[in-house]
Design a protein around this motif. Structure first.
Motif, mmCIF file in Angstrom:
data_model
loop_
_atom_site.group_PDB
_atom_site.id
_atom_site.type_symbol
_atom_site.label_atom_id
_atom_site.label_comp_id
_atom_site.label_asym_id
_atom_site.label_seq_id
_atom_site.Cartn_x
_atom_site.Cartn_y
_atom_site.Cartn_z
ATOM 1 N N ILE A 1 5.587 7.195 -17.219
ATOM 2 C CA ILE A 1 4.481 6.774 -16.360
ATOM 3 C C ILE A 1 3.963 5.414 -16.824
ATOM 4 N N ALA A 2 3.871 5.202 -18.123
ATOM 5 C CA ALA A 2 3.409 3.919 -18.661
ATOM 6 C C ALA A 2 4.370 2.792 -18.268
ATOM 7 N N ILE A 3 5.669 3.066 -18.339
ATOM 8 C CA ILE A 3 6.662 2.057 -17.948
ATOM 9 C C ILE A 3 6.551 1.754 -16.455
ATOM 10 N N ALA A 4 6.435 2.808 -15.643
ATOM 11 C CA ALA A 4 6.306 2.614 -14.194
ATOM 12 C C ALA A 4 5.027 1.841 -13.870
ATOM 13 N N ASN A 5 3.936 2.155 -14.563
ATOM 14 C CA ASN A 5 2.681 1.442 -14.348
ATOM 15 C C ASN A 5 2.836 -0.031 -14.703
ATOM 16 N N ASP A 6 3.512 -0.310 -15.816
ATOM 17 C CA ASP A 6 3.730 -1.696 -16.235
ATOM 18 C C ASP A 6 4.536 -2.456 -15.174
ATOM 19 N N LEU A 7 5.585 -1.845 -14.678
ATOM 20 C CA LEU A 7 6.401 -2.489 -13.648
ATOM 21 C C LEU A 7 5.604 -2.690 -12.363
ATOM 22 N N ALA A 8 4.801 -1.697 -12.009
ATOM 23 C CA ALA A 8 3.978 -1.812 -10.808
ATOM 24 C C ALA A 8 2.939 -2.925 -10.969
ATOM 25 N N CYS A 9 2.363 -3.058 -12.168
ATOM 26 C CA CYS A 9 1.390 -4.139 -12.411
ATOM 27 C C CYS A 9 2.066 -5.501 -12.303
ATOM 28 N N LYS A 10 3.280 -5.621 -12.803
ATOM 29 C CA LYS A 10 4.009 -6.890 -12.687
ATOM 30 C C LYS A 10 4.299 -7.202 -11.219
ATOM 31 N N GLY A 11 4.665 -6.176 -10.456
ATOM 32 C CA GLY A 11 4.890 -6.364 -9.023
ATOM 33 C C GLY A 11 3.606 -6.771 -8.317
ATOM 34 N N LEU A 12 2.508 -6.162 -8.717
ATOM 35 C CA LEU A 12 1.213 -6.508 -8.122
ATOM 36 C C LEU A 12 0.841 -7.945 -8.446
ATOM 37 N N ASP A 13 1.160 -8.405 -9.658
ATOM 38 C CA ASP A 13 0.914 -9.818 -10.007
ATOM 39 C C ASP A 13 1.594 -10.736 -8.995
ATOM 40 N N LYS A 14 2.845 -10.428 -8.665
ATOM 41 C CA LYS A 14 3.600 -11.253 -7.713
ATOM 42 C C LYS A 14 2.992 -11.179 -6.315
ATOM 43 N N ILE A 15 2.608 -9.975 -5.904
ATOM 44 C CA ILE A 15 2.019 -9.795 -4.574
ATOM 45 C C ILE A 15 0.697 -10.563 -4.472
ATOM 46 N N GLU A 16 -0.111 -10.508 -5.534
ATOM 47 C CA GLU A 16 -1.396 -11.218 -5.518
ATOM 48 C C GLU A 16 -1.197 -12.729 -5.403
ATOM 49 N N LYS A 17 -0.162 -13.262 -6.038
ATOM 50 C CA LYS A 17 0.113 -14.694 -5.941
ATOM 51 C C LYS A 17 0.603 -15.055 -4.536
ATOM 52 N N THR A 18 1.378 -14.161 -3.930
ATOM 53 C CA THR A 18 1.937 -14.409 -2.607
ATOM 54 C C THR A 18 0.900 -14.219 -1.505
ATOM 55 N N LEU A 19 -0.008 -13.276 -1.692
ATOM 56 C CA LEU A 19 -1.002 -12.944 -0.667
ATOM 57 C C LEU A 19 -2.429 -13.154 -1.185
ATOM 58 N N PRO A 20 -2.893 -14.386 -1.220
ATOM 59 C CA PRO A 20 -4.256 -14.636 -1.721
ATOM 60 C C PRO A 20 -5.336 -13.954 -0.879
ATOM 61 N N ILE A 21 -4.981 -13.531 0.318
ATOM 62 C CA ILE A 21 -5.929 -12.826 1.189
ATOM 63 C C ILE A 21 -6.482 -11.561 0.510
ATOM 64 N N LEU A 22 -5.722 -11.007 -0.434
ATOM 65 C CA LEU A 22 -6.161 -9.799 -1.139
ATOM 66 C C LEU A 22 -7.434 -10.040 -1.944
ATOM 67 N N HIS A 23 -7.727 -11.294 -2.248
ATOM 68 C CA HIS A 23 -8.901 -11.626 -3.057
ATOM 69 C C HIS A 23 -10.106 -12.000 -2.202
ATOM 70 N N GLN A 24 -10.010 -11.723 -0.891
ATOM 71 C CA GLN A 24 -11.118 -11.979 0.017
ATOM 72 C C GLN A 24 -11.635 -10.640 0.545
ATOM 73 N N PRO A 25 -12.951 -10.520 0.724
ATOM 74 C CA PRO A 25 -13.466 -9.282 1.322
ATOM 75 C C PRO A 25 -13.060 -9.181 2.792
ATOM 76 N N SER A 26 -13.023 -7.964 3.298
ATOM 77 C CA SER A 26 -12.533 -7.721 4.658
ATOM 78 C C SER A 26 -13.340 -8.458 5.717
ATOM 79 N N ASP A 27 -14.660 -8.595 5.529
ATOM 80 C CA ASP A 27 -15.444 -9.308 6.551
ATOM 81 C C ASP A 27 -15.046 -10.783 6.624
ATOM 82 N N GLN A 28 -14.712 -11.373 5.491
ATOM 83 C CA GLN A 28 -14.256 -12.764 5.492
ATOM 84 C C GLN A 28 -12.895 -12.893 6.177
ATOM 85 N N VAL A 29 -12.009 -11.944 5.913
ATOM 86 C CA VAL A 29 -10.690 -11.946 6.566
ATOM 87 C C VAL A 29 -10.876 -11.800 8.068
ATOM 88 N N TRP A 30 -11.782 -10.905 8.475
ATOM 89 C CA TRP A 30 -12.045 -10.688 9.899
ATOM 90 C C TRP A 30 -12.571 -11.964 10.552
#
Length: 117
Positions: free
Chosen positions: A76-105
């Motif tokens: 589980i720790a290994i899977a979590n680590d891999l998932a966190c690394k994947g999330l790092d990439k997704i966050e860089k690709t999709l900066p919209i994730l760092h905006q609240p939904s009302d701002q996106v709307w």
């Protein structure tokens, strides 16, 4: 030696739920759900029954899964680590994730008002 997360106490679930887009959307949905329950007695009774069912199922699942989770903790720790690394990439690709939904709307609404190019 197995891979271990740099921050073993940070789960990918905690990271995802702390993203502004996710947390603000959850808050909005929870608010609508609560208001609907408060204003419609029939819906409230159905929702409360469903909530109780989910609590019961979750309790049974956690009790049943606890011994298995303990044994699978390294995996589980290994899977979590891999998932966190994947999330790092997704966050860089999709900066919209760092905006609240009302701002996106609001940005989406402004985008719809712009003339087509």
């Amino acid at each position: 030696e197995p891979l271990v997360a740099l921050e073993p106490h940070v789960s990918v679930v905690e990271r995802v739920t702390s993203l502004p887009l996710v947390s603000s959307t959850y808050s909005l949905v929870f608010s609508v759900y609560s208001n609907t329950k408060d204003n419609h007695p029939y819906i409230r009774s159905v929702c409360e029954a469903a909530e109780q069912g989910v609590r019961t199922i979750t309790s049974v699942a956690l009790t049943t899964a606890s011994p298995i989770i303990g044994k699978l903790e390294p995996q589980i720790a290994i899977a979590n680590d891999l998932a966190c690394k994947g999330l790092d990439k997704i966050e860089k690709t999709l900066p919209i994730l760092h905006q609240p939904s009302d701002q996106v709307w609001q940005q989406a609404q402004l985008g719809n008002k712009c003339p087509n190019m």
